[in-house]
Design a protein around this motif. Structure first.
Motif, PDB file in Angstrom:
ATOM      1  N   ASN A 252       0.827  -1.260  -0.274  1.00  0.00           N
ATOM      2  CA  ASN A 252       0.084   0.047  -0.038  1.00  0.00           C
ATOM      3  C   ASN A 252       0.965   1.355  -0.108  1.00  0.00           C
ATOM      4  OD1 ASN A 252      -2.708  -1.061   0.115  1.00  0.00           O
ATOM      5  ND2 ASN A 252      -2.144  -2.141   1.927  1.00  0.00           N
ATOM      6  N   ASN A 253       2.041   0.999  -0.043  1.00  0.00           N
ATOM      7  CA  ASN A 253       3.089   2.225  -0.208  1.00  0.00           C
ATOM      8  C   ASN A 253       3.376   2.445  -1.574  1.00  0.00           C
ATOM      9  OD1 ASN A 253       5.365   3.857  -0.267  1.00  0.00           O
ATOM     10  ND2 ASN A 253       5.827   3.178   2.081  1.00  0.00           N
ATOM     11  N   LYS A 254       2.914   3.517  -2.164  1.00  0.00           N
ATOM     12  CA  LYS A 254       3.123   3.917  -3.636  1.00  0.00           C
ATOM     13  C   LYS A 254       4.195   4.316  -3.950  1.00  0.00           C
ATOM     14  CE  LYS A 254      -1.825   4.982  -4.482  1.00  0.00           C
ATOM     15  NZ  LYS A 254      -2.743   5.924  -4.979  1.00  0.00           N
ATOM     16  N   ARG A 255       5.132   5.017  -3.131  1.00  0.00           N
ATOM     17  CA  ARG A 255       6.290   5.222  -3.382  1.00  0.00           C
ATOM     18  C   ARG A 255       7.424   4.328  -3.361  1.00  0.00           C
ATOM     19  NH1 ARG A 255       8.676   9.355   0.737  1.00  0.00           N
ATOM     20  NH2 ARG A 255      10.197   9.430  -0.750  1.00  0.00           N
ATOM     21  N   PHE A 256       7.119   3.409  -2.341  1.00  0.00           N
ATOM     22  CA  PHE A 256       7.921   2.213  -2.448  1.00  0.00           C
ATOM     23  C   PHE A 256       7.645   1.419  -3.651  1.00  0.00           C
ATOM     24  CE2 PHE A 256       8.654  -2.462  -1.210  1.00  0.00           C
ATOM     25  CZ  PHE A 256       9.765  -2.284  -0.840  1.00  0.00           C
ATOM     26  N   PHE A 257       6.389   1.242  -4.115  1.00  0.00           N
ATOM     27  CA  PHE A 257       6.301   0.318  -5.287  1.00  0.00           C
ATOM     28  C   PHE A 257       6.775   0.908  -6.631  1.00  0.00           C
ATOM     29  CE2 PHE A 257       3.349  -1.023  -8.714  1.00  0.00           C
ATOM     30  CZ  PHE A 257       3.707  -2.116  -8.694  1.00  0.00           C
ATOM     31  N   LYS A 258       6.670   2.316  -6.603  1.00  0.00           N
ATOM     32  CA  LYS A 258       7.552   3.117  -7.753  1.00  0.00           C
ATOM     33  C   LYS A 258       9.023   2.929  -7.786  1.00  0.00           C
ATOM     34  CE  LYS A 258       3.978   6.654  -8.201  1.00  0.00           C
ATOM     35  NZ  LYS A 258       3.659   8.033  -7.826  1.00  0.00           N
ATOM     36  N   GLY A 259       9.802   2.772  -6.567  1.00  0.00           N
ATOM     37  CA  GLY A 259      11.158   2.351  -6.290  1.00  0.00           C
ATOM     38  C   GLY A 259      11.538   1.141  -6.880  1.00  0.00           C
ATOM     39  N   ILE A 260      10.516   0.231  -6.516  1.00  0.00           N
ATOM     40  CA  ILE A 260      10.598  -1.164  -6.838  1.00  0.00           C
ATOM     41  C   ILE A 260      10.724  -1.183  -8.602  1.00  0.00           C
ATOM     42  CG2 ILE A 260       9.604  -3.545  -7.044  1.00  0.00           C
ATOM     43  CD1 ILE A 260      11.313  -3.095  -4.351  1.00  0.00           C
ATOM     44  N   ILE A 261       9.831  -0.877  -9.044  1.00  0.00           N
ATOM     45  CA  ILE A 261       9.467  -0.775 -10.590  1.00  0.00           C
ATOM     46  C   ILE A 261      10.824  -0.152 -11.225  1.00  0.00           C
ATOM     47  CG2 ILE A 261       8.051   0.131 -12.498  1.00  0.00           C
ATOM     48  CD1 ILE A 261       7.031  -2.341 -10.885  1.00  0.00           C
ATOM     49  N   THR A 262      11.424   1.104 -10.612  1.00  0.00           N
ATOM     50  CA  THR A 262      12.279   1.665 -11.342  1.00  0.00           C
ATOM     51  C   THR A 262      13.597   1.028 -10.996  1.00  0.00           C
ATOM     52  OG1 THR A 262      11.170   3.740 -10.504  1.00  0.00           O
ATOM     53  CG2 THR A 262      13.666   4.072 -11.139  1.00  0.00           C
ATOM     54  N   GLN A 263      13.879   0.407  -9.816  1.00  0.00           N
ATOM     55  CA  GLN A 263      15.031  -0.608  -9.784  1.00  0.00           C
ATOM     56  C   GLN A 263      15.080  -1.539 -10.813  1.00  0.00           C
ATOM     57  OE1 GLN A 263      17.987   0.235  -8.964  1.00  0.00           O
ATOM     58  NE2 GLN A 263      18.016  -0.218  -6.705  1.00  0.00           N
ATOM     59  N   PHE A 264      13.865  -2.258 -10.797  1.00  0.00           N
ATOM     60  CA  PHE A 264      13.783  -3.155 -11.866  1.00  0.00           C
ATOM     61  C   PHE A 264      13.975  -2.748 -13.285  1.00  0.00           C
ATOM     62  CE2 PHE A 264      11.093  -5.486 -15.064  1.00  0.00           C
ATOM     63  CZ  PHE A 264      11.286  -6.661 -14.891  1.00  0.00           C
ATOM     64  N   ALA A 265      13.486  -1.663 -13.669  1.00  0.00           N
ATOM     65  CA  ALA A 265      13.760  -1.117 -15.033  1.00  0.00           C
ATOM     66  C   ALA A 265      15.161  -0.838 -15.275  1.00  0.00           C
ATOM     67  CB  ALA A 265      12.928   0.034 -15.352  1.00  0.00           C
ATOM     68  N   TYR A 266      15.906  -0.149 -14.292  1.00  0.00           N
ATOM     69  CA  TYR A 266      17.288   0.093 -14.242  1.00  0.00           C
ATOM     70  C   TYR A 266      18.179  -1.037 -14.433  1.00  0.00           C
ATOM     71  CZ  TYR A 266      22.065   0.751 -13.054  1.00  0.00           C
ATOM     72  OH  TYR A 266      23.361   0.956 -13.059  1.00  0.00           O
ATOM     73  N   VAL A 267      18.262  -1.921 -13.611  1.00  0.00           N
ATOM     74  CA  VAL A 267      19.004  -2.891 -13.548  1.00  0.00           C
ATOM     75  C   VAL A 267      18.944  -3.906 -15.019  1.00  0.00           C
ATOM     76  CG1 VAL A 267      19.606  -5.246 -12.795  1.00  0.00           C
ATOM     77  CG2 VAL A 267      19.045  -3.518 -11.090  1.00  0.00           C
ATOM     78  N   GLY A 268      17.713  -3.998 -15.377  1.00  0.00           N
ATOM     79  CA  GLY A 268      17.468  -4.693 -16.710  1.00  0.00           C
ATOM     80  C   GLY A 268      18.155  -3.754 -17.814  1.00  0.00           C
ATOM     81  N   MET A 269      18.010  -2.442 -17.937  1.00  0.00           N
ATOM     82  CA  MET A 269      18.480  -1.736 -18.905  1.00  0.00           C
ATOM     83  C   MET A 269      19.962  -1.607 -19.020  1.00  0.00           C
ATOM     84  SD  MET A 269      18.500   2.493 -19.047  1.00  0.00           S
ATOM     85  CE  MET A 269      18.783   2.451 -17.253  1.00  0.00           C
ATOM     86  N   GLN A 270      20.441  -1.625 -17.654  1.00  0.00           N
ATOM     87  CA  GLN A 270      22.129  -1.412 -17.349  1.00  0.00           C
ATOM     88  C   GLN A 270      22.666  -3.079 -18.190  1.00  0.00           C
ATOM     89  OE1 GLN A 270      24.465  -0.716 -13.946  1.00  0.00           O
ATOM     90  NE2 GLN A 270      25.023  -2.896 -14.171  1.00  0.00           N
TER      91      GLN A 270
END
Length: 443
Positions: A252-270
């Motif tokens: 239920n923590n939207k900021r945390f969920f956005k951080g998880i999605i962002t880390q997923f996208a970043y690691v995948g991109m690198q």
């Protein structure tokens, strides 16, 4: 123990000073896991030619590697909690050695799945190393210098990428040999003999790694390391939240969920950009052989190292949100250039993008944890580490696109991922500005 520890531990787990030898030995482990990751980028190119794989199938190297991280991150953190940092590190190094040794039967069997199993075993060991070493590096000294210690350790980590790539370039790729061309022209017994020779070449860097890892593991084993675990008891007034309660809170923590999605996208991109840099150079210059194309990945790792130094300086001048918004905006432009400009200059833009990757992992990690109540931090950190599964997913997506629309066009996936990083830090900046404004008004 032959090498003693002369520090004093505080109740919070930190020390009165940093034991220099222990810290430098610990930091050397950071270079060991990045060297393995760099070798994967070489193996993708080599396996694609030897086993006649599609870009999608060759990207499964990264799926095996980062999939293990996803599966083992939480169990590894439990080992640290139940035993010690030192035990988890030695266990990780042992599994790392086992994975390297599995390359020997894999080369004899000559099957792609055997190599994937060896890479998976290595990654299990590295998951133990990353889970334990990052926290331990922060803890092994004075609390006010925790960030400095992590920065030093991660600078050594960046050097490991360069070392791993050099091992792959000079010990796996053969000078003047175009493996793909040879596979297309040789037939019969000559072809089989060539395949055996090339697969034997993949063993060489792992022979070196076994010796280096065994040396580091022996030194750690005979060195006395502080526990660096808090001895302060939990108060009876504040009950620790259950896993179910923590999971509900985090979902239920939207900021945390956005951080998880962002880390997923970043690691995948690198991982995707580095996985296909050599392939991109070969596609844009058909006269180039694998060993020469590997130079561009080497340049990318050097840019990554330099990008860390520049980002550390910029953090002293402006907010982390401003730095990451600037880095990611430039990164999107660079990756769009790679995608749409049909010229060899696209390779240089892919190389330059690596400098912009440098501050992402640590900054996204810290920013995501800042969105969480301190009672849930430990479990939240485990989920952020698990988001590294992006390194298994995004390269496969790009590989599928490369097979259907072309290698260069497939880099659009990475431009989208860097856009996710930009919008995340733009939202973080707005959140902090609103928080500051509300506090000013209420005061």
């Amino acid at each position: 123990m032959f090498i003693k520890n002369s520090t004093t531990q505080h109740p919070d787990g930190f020390l009165n000073k940093t034991p220099i030898f222990q810290f430098l030995l610990l930091s050397s482990v950071f270079a060991l896991w990045s060297a393995a990751a760099a070798l994967n980028d070489v193996l993708i190119t080599q396996f694609r030619a030897i086993f006649d794989l599609s870009n999608f199938a060759s990207a499964l190297v990264q799926s095996a590697f980062y999939g293990a991280y996803f599966l083992v991150a939480i169990p590894a953190s439990m080992v640290v909690k139940k035993a010690s940092y030192k035990f988890a590190i030695l266990l990780g190094l042992g599994l790392y050695i086992l994975g390297c040794l599995m390359f020997f039967p894999a080369s004899l069997a000559g099957t792609y799945t055997m190599f994937l199993a060896a890479i998976f075993c290595i990654a299990i060991g590295l998951s133990f190393l990353e889970t334990s070493c990052n926290t331990y590096s922060a803890m092994i000294g004075e609390p006010e210098r925790a960030t400095l210690r992590l920065n030093i350790s991660h600078t050594i980590n960046a050097m490991g990428y360069i070392i791993g790539l050099l091992l792959g370039k000079y010990l796996i790729f053969q000078e003047g040999v175009d493996v793909e061309h040879m596979m297309n022209t040789l037939t019969g017994a000559e072809l089989e003999a060539f395949k055996v020779q090339v697969l034997q070449q993949t063993l060489t860097p792992y022979k070196w790694l076994v010796g280096i890892i065994a040396t580091v593991a022996t030194l750690i084993a005979i060195t006395e390391y502080p526990k660096c675990k808090s001895t302060m008891g939990q108060t009876t007034q504040t009950a620790q939240p259950s896993f179910g309660e923590t999971l509900t809170y985090l979902m239920n923590n939207k900021r945390f969920f956005k951080g998880i999605i962002t880390q997923f996208a970043y690691v995948g991109m690198q991982v995707a950009v580095w996985s296909f840099t050599i392939r991109l150079a070969l596609d844009l210059d058909h006269t180039m052989v694998e060993r020469d194309a590997a130079n561009y990945l080497l340049y990318a790792f050097i840019m990554y190292f330099l990008g860390k130094l520049v980002a550390n300086y910029l953090f002293t001048k402006t907010s982390q949100e401003n730095v990451l918004m600037g880095y990611s905006a430039i990164g999107v432009v660079c990756l769009l250039y790679v995608t749409f400009v049909n010229d060899f200059s696209a390779v240089w833009f892919a190389v330059g993008t690596s400098a912009l990757f440098a501050p992402c992992w640590a900054t996204i990690f810290a920013s995501t944890l800042q969105s969480v109540d301190t009672r849930y931090t430990e479990t939240a950190g485990g989920f952020v580490v698990m988001s590294i599964i992006g390194g298994a997913a995004i390269p496969v997506v790009q590989g599928l696109l490369a097979d259907s629309i072309g290698m260069q066009s497939s880099f659009i996936v990475n431009a989208v991922c860097f856009s996710v990083v930009f919008f995340y830090f733009m939202n973080e900046k707005k959140h902090k500005q609103a928080f500051t404004y509300n506090n000013t008004v209420s005061a």
